[in-house]
Design a protein around this motif. Structure first.
Motif, PDB file in Angstrom:
ATOM      1  N   ASP B  37      40.194  66.370  33.315  1.00 22.96           N
ATOM      2  CA  ASP B  37      38.924  66.784  33.918  1.00 22.96           C
ATOM      3  C   ASP B  37      37.748  65.981  33.369  1.00 22.96           C
ATOM      4  OD1 ASP B  37      40.441  68.651  35.229  1.00 22.96           O
ATOM      5  OD2 ASP B  37      39.769  70.353  34.027  1.00 22.96           O
ATOM      6  N   MET B  40      35.704  63.293  35.203  1.00 18.53           N
ATOM      7  CA  MET B  40      34.673  63.577  36.207  1.00 18.53           C
ATOM      8  C   MET B  40      33.271  63.614  35.611  1.00 18.53           C
ATOM      9  SD  MET B  40      36.377  66.374  38.793  1.00 18.53           S
ATOM     10  CE  MET B  40      37.042  67.494  37.561  1.00 18.53           C
ATOM     11  N   SER B  91      47.155  74.424  38.374  1.00 17.69           N
ATOM     12  CA  SER B  91      47.177  73.735  39.672  1.00 17.69           C
ATOM     13  C   SER B  91      46.367  74.518  40.709  1.00 17.69           C
ATOM     14  CB  SER B  91      48.616  73.489  40.131  1.00 17.69           C
ATOM     15  OG  SER B  91      49.190  74.696  40.561  1.00 17.69           O
ATOM     16  N   GLU B  94      42.400  73.808  39.834  1.00 16.37           N
ATOM     17  CA  GLU B  94      42.014  72.437  39.500  1.00 16.37           C
ATOM     18  C   GLU B  94      40.573  72.175  39.934  1.00 16.37           C
ATOM     19  OE1 GLU B  94      44.976  69.578  40.717  1.00 16.37           O
ATOM     20  OE2 GLU B  94      43.570  67.935  40.332  1.00 16.37           O
ATOM     21  N   PRO B  95      39.708  71.808  38.984  1.00 16.24           N
ATOM     22  CA  PRO B  95      38.305  71.594  39.339  1.00 16.24           C
ATOM     23  C   PRO B  95      38.158  70.338  40.204  1.00 16.24           C
ATOM     24  CG  PRO B  95      38.633  71.577  36.936  1.00 16.24           C
ATOM     25  CD  PRO B  95      39.968  71.522  37.567  1.00 16.24           C
ATOM     26  N   THR B  96      37.231  70.381  41.134  1.00 20.75           N
ATOM     27  CA  THR B  96      37.014  69.207  41.978  1.00 20.75           C
ATOM     28  C   THR B  96      35.674  68.533  41.670  1.00 20.75           C
ATOM     29  OG1 THR B  96      36.085  70.635  43.683  1.00 20.75           O
ATOM     30  CG2 THR B  96      38.420  70.083  43.880  1.00 20.75           C
ATOM     31  N   THR B  97      34.877  69.166  40.816  1.00 15.40           N
ATOM     32  CA  THR B  97      33.605  68.568  40.400  1.00 15.40           C
ATOM     33  C   THR B  97      33.463  68.738  38.887  1.00 15.40           C
ATOM     34  OG1 THR B  97      32.333  70.626  40.586  1.00 15.40           O
ATOM     35  CG2 THR B  97      32.503  69.269  42.575  1.00 15.40           C
ATOM     36  N   GLU B 100      32.505  72.309  37.974  1.00 17.86           N
ATOM     37  CA  GLU B 100      33.663  73.212  37.994  1.00 17.86           C
ATOM     38  C   GLU B 100      34.500  73.038  36.726  1.00 17.86           C
ATOM     39  OE1 GLU B 100      34.290  73.824  42.847  1.00 17.86           O
ATOM     40  OE2 GLU B 100      35.856  72.842  41.662  1.00 17.86           O
ATOM     41  N   TYR B 165      33.908  79.608  42.706  1.00 20.65           N
ATOM     42  CA  TYR B 165      34.966  78.974  41.913  1.00 20.65           C
ATOM     43  C   TYR B 165      35.288  79.825  40.677  1.00 20.65           C
ATOM     44  CZ  TYR B 165      37.326  75.755  38.762  1.00 20.65           C
ATOM     45  OH  TYR B 165      38.219  75.199  37.893  1.00 20.65           O
TER      46      TYR B 165
END
Lengths: 233, 233
Positions: B37, B40, B91, B94-97, B100, B165
């Motif tokens: 992570d 990101m 899974s 799972e952070p997308t930013t 997050e 989230y």
């Protein structure tokens, strides 16, 4: 901006700052890629072994960043020139198997460490000592030798492919080191003048004949690692 | 096999071994996912902050594995039952930013830590102390609050999505905790009997009314974290 020469060694394109900067990012990148590579491990114990090496790289990163900040330089600024070149190395040498990951951690990082150690010998004593302290790789050789030798005993045919991968590591490491030296005059000058700008004697330096010796030493150490893995000629 | 009851607490389906096992793998998985992570992060400094948390998780993993081994149990055996359930959690969350990722490290891991701390209160004192020591998250709250509040000041509209989230984190954490408890009778019994099997008084335990208190405490702490982030209702 703290980067603009608050202290004598605190200017950008200062070889000490450049050396600490490239190494600080190298450790952060090693952390990152090793953590990722650890997922390929065949057991949780093996995964934890590589993850542990990654965690150690991170503590080295932190040590180097602290030193950069002590010199009055912004660590982001010091690391920034080296991000692309180090990520290129990693993307061109991304391991596709667990054994390749182990070989990379031992052979690739070992060769890089030899190179950083040689350059560190050309800068001031405290910096040199700090750099040598973060380049100690306790237990890594034993781990890699055991993993690779065991695997090759079971599947000797894998040796050729693994040796080829190790050769790729060396080629890409040299290629990226050349990019860094071409791009960072400070480091190139340091290497060619043997640290004379920092008041060290020529005896400690690497003039052109010294440079040949440097590459010979790095090559010897690489050959020894390959032999230890059972991948020597 | 060292796992077959070399010492009293050294048998599989022993609640102490189960607790140490789930936590040991949780720390290894947290290391792994946080390291990923961290990529990101908007700056190298922010990336290093999350990478540093990952490295700390790894040292906790190592501490727990050492204790498991001291109990005469093979750490792989102790961790194995919990690999699938923890990877499912990761899974599904799972952070997308970057934000997050920060919320997960603070809110998700914070809630998990609260839960482990509650269970740890039901086992022997040295184990409880060891577990509490690895659940300390120095500086994490400050980091998360600063990152999230700064970002939301610049883009207040992101708050809704981030709160959603966080709700997903809670939902998945509860869901996976239920799976673990359904699967590991030892932990369920521990929770329901309040550690009475280990000779603790009922006062330290979590009978059914105690269990309600446990969930109330965890919920309160979660609410406090969300409020600190500026994501409270």
């Amino acid at each position: 901006m703290t980067a603009d020469g608050a202290v004598g060694t605190g200017t950008i394109q200062d070889p000490v700052v450049d050396l600490l900067g490239v190494l600080a990012y190298a450790e952060l990148a090693a952390f990152d890629h090793m953590a990722e590579d650890a997922r390929m491990a065949p057991t949780l114990t093996a995964r934890a072994a590589l993850s542990g090496m990654a965690a150690t790289e991170f503590t080295h990163h932190r040590t180097l960043v602290e030193r950069i900040a002590q010199l009055g330089v912004d660590p982001e600024t010091a690391m920034a020139p080296f991000v692309a070149v180090l990520e290129t190395y990693h993307s061109l040498t991304e391991p596709t198997t667990w054994l390749e990951a182990v070989v990379k951690a031992y052979v690739g990082d070992g060769m890089a460490a030899d190179f950083y150690r040689e350059i560190a010998a050309l800068v001031d004593e405290p910096t040199c000592e700090l750099i040598r302290s973060v380049l100690v790789e306790a237990g890594r050789a034993e781990f890699a030798v055991r993993e690779v030798r065991e695997a090759l005993t079971a599947r000797p045919a894998d040796a050729g492919r693994l040796a080829l991968y190790a050769r790729r590591l060396v080629g890409e490491a040299i290629s990226q080191a050349q990019h860094v030296l071409a791009d960072r005059e400070s480091l190139m000058t340091l290497l060619l003048t043997g640290g004379v700008d920092l008041g060290r004697t020529a005896a400690g330096g690497a003039d052109l004949s010294g440079l040949a010796g440097l590459f010979a030493r790095i090559t010897d150490q690489h050959t020894a690692r390959m032999a230890a893995l059972g991948l020597g000629n």
